[in-house]
Design a protein around this motif. Sequence first.
Motif, short mmCIF file in Angstrom:
data_model
loop_
_atom_site.label_atom_id
_atom_site.label_comp_id
_atom_site.label_asym_id
_atom_site.label_seq_id
_atom_site.Cartn_x
_atom_site.Cartn_y
_atom_site.Cartn_z
N PRO A 189 6.52 -58.48 27.98
CA PRO A 189 5.37 -59.32 28.34
C PRO A 189 5.71 -60.28 29.48
O PRO A 189 6.85 -60.75 29.60
CB PRO A 189 5.05 -60.07 27.05
CG PRO A 189 5.61 -59.21 25.98
CD PRO A 189 6.84 -58.56 26.55
N LYS A 190 4.73 -60.60 30.29
CA LYS A 190 4.95 -61.37 31.50
C LYS A 190 5.64 -62.70 31.25
O LYS A 190 6.58 -63.07 31.97
CB LYS A 190 3.61 -61.62 32.21
CG LYS A 190 3.73 -62.37 33.51
CD LYS A 190 2.37 -62.53 34.20
CE LYS A 190 2.51 -63.30 35.50
NZ LYS A 190 1.20 -63.48 36.16
N ASP A 236 7.30 -63.60 28.50
CA ASP A 236 8.31 -63.49 27.47
C ASP A 236 9.70 -63.73 28.08
O ASP A 236 10.04 -63.11 29.09
CB ASP A 236 8.25 -62.09 26.84
CG ASP A 236 9.08 -62.01 25.56
OD1 ASP A 236 10.16 -62.63 25.50
OD2 ASP A 236 8.65 -61.29 24.63
#
Length: 463
Positions: free
Chosen positions: A67-68, A70
């Motif tokens: 995820p971006k 994360d």
Amino acid sequence: MSQPAIALNRFGIGARANEAAPSDPKRWLLDQFDRYEPRPAAWAALPPMARLAEDYAQARMEVRQAPKDDPRKKDARREMRRDARQDYLDAVNARAASALTTSAPFVERLVWFWANHFAVSADKATVVPFAGNFEAEAIRPHVLGRFEDLLLAAERHAAMMLYLDQAQSIGPDSMAARRAAANDPGRRRGINENLAREIMELHTLGVRTGYSQADVTEFARALTGWSVGGLGRGGGRAGNGDTPGAYLFRPGLHEPGVRTIMGRSYAQAGEAQASAILHDLATAPATARHIATKLARHFVADDPPAALVDRLATAFLKEGGDLPKVYRVLVEAPEPWDDRARKFKTPWEWSISAMRGIGMREIGEMQVAPMLNQLGQPVWRPGSPAGFDDVAAGWAAPDALVRRVEVAQRFAQRVGDRLDARTLGATLMPGAIAPATVQAIGGAESPATGIALLLVSPDFQRR
């Protein structure tokens, strides 16, 4: 310079401390063709291209899938870069280790020559893990073969295609482009001309040899479809039988139609079209002269002798690009043996000749890449497809020489009082060491200082 010194240093990569000067220098050089190992132990210990590509593709997929926002995405990217950097460092050390142990130093120099002719640059992140493998699998196996085979292997290697963005090139009228346009009419897909341009300008014909921008564009259209398994468009794992990192032709990306280049038409379908063009480029008179000029510059003088260029070009054409036969003409020519000819060692050449000269046979814990960074010639990072300069002006600046002094002092510390600089100088440069150099090292305050003075002397920095 004496003929043995020329054989050891101008053709070779530097004598060893315990190596006798060749009694028949020309025969010594030519006999190396039978002793050359394309895959010596240092290189054989490294992962093959398929393994490198599979690992890199997997790491890149993990980065993309995180995820971006994360934190794991940042960690995955850092790990990917670290692993790629380690592959690069290991390959640089393998290159140096191969040079220290080779029984065919003339051929090893030819490997360096061709790796610089077909330059890729690890300044581009996607090339970092593959730069060493390019030399191992595209250059080394073909350096004693035909130029056309070497050309094809170099252009189709993943490092070259990633460096010059060939894997992103797509024919505007290809099946894939038409499908993409139907799904997203506002986004245009097109060709990338980088590989086509560098093949014509740098790898074969040379600049100002009669081709036009239109010829480059036509060649780029013919090259569409060339890709890399697992590392091409999309960038995920290899699939559908693709071998990771291997050359792959994707018909759906190829631009259909007849291509016209330098007045000649190529109506072949698909993959055969670019192959036919490459054959004509590899065997063109302009290519023969371009290669001959670079060989003469490398082995004789920054301003290559015109008569030698003519003879090498003639041999290249007559022998169909059979490289050992061209090398034989070079060895048997009088120009490289003229003791007035001078070539200044690049940082890589100087480092290897110094390590060989002080008796190093293995790298051990030493990291070669940082040393070459300090000396100003980062390995496989020339910064452009033109490769590193092969003239003295690119390497003889005062600050560059100061860096060599610093490294020479470190080499000398490794030797201590094990070697006598005066005896070593006579071994490394038989019949070629100047009285002023002998006097300087003879007056050194310690054996180590004498070694350092020898390694930075004008005599040792020439080849």
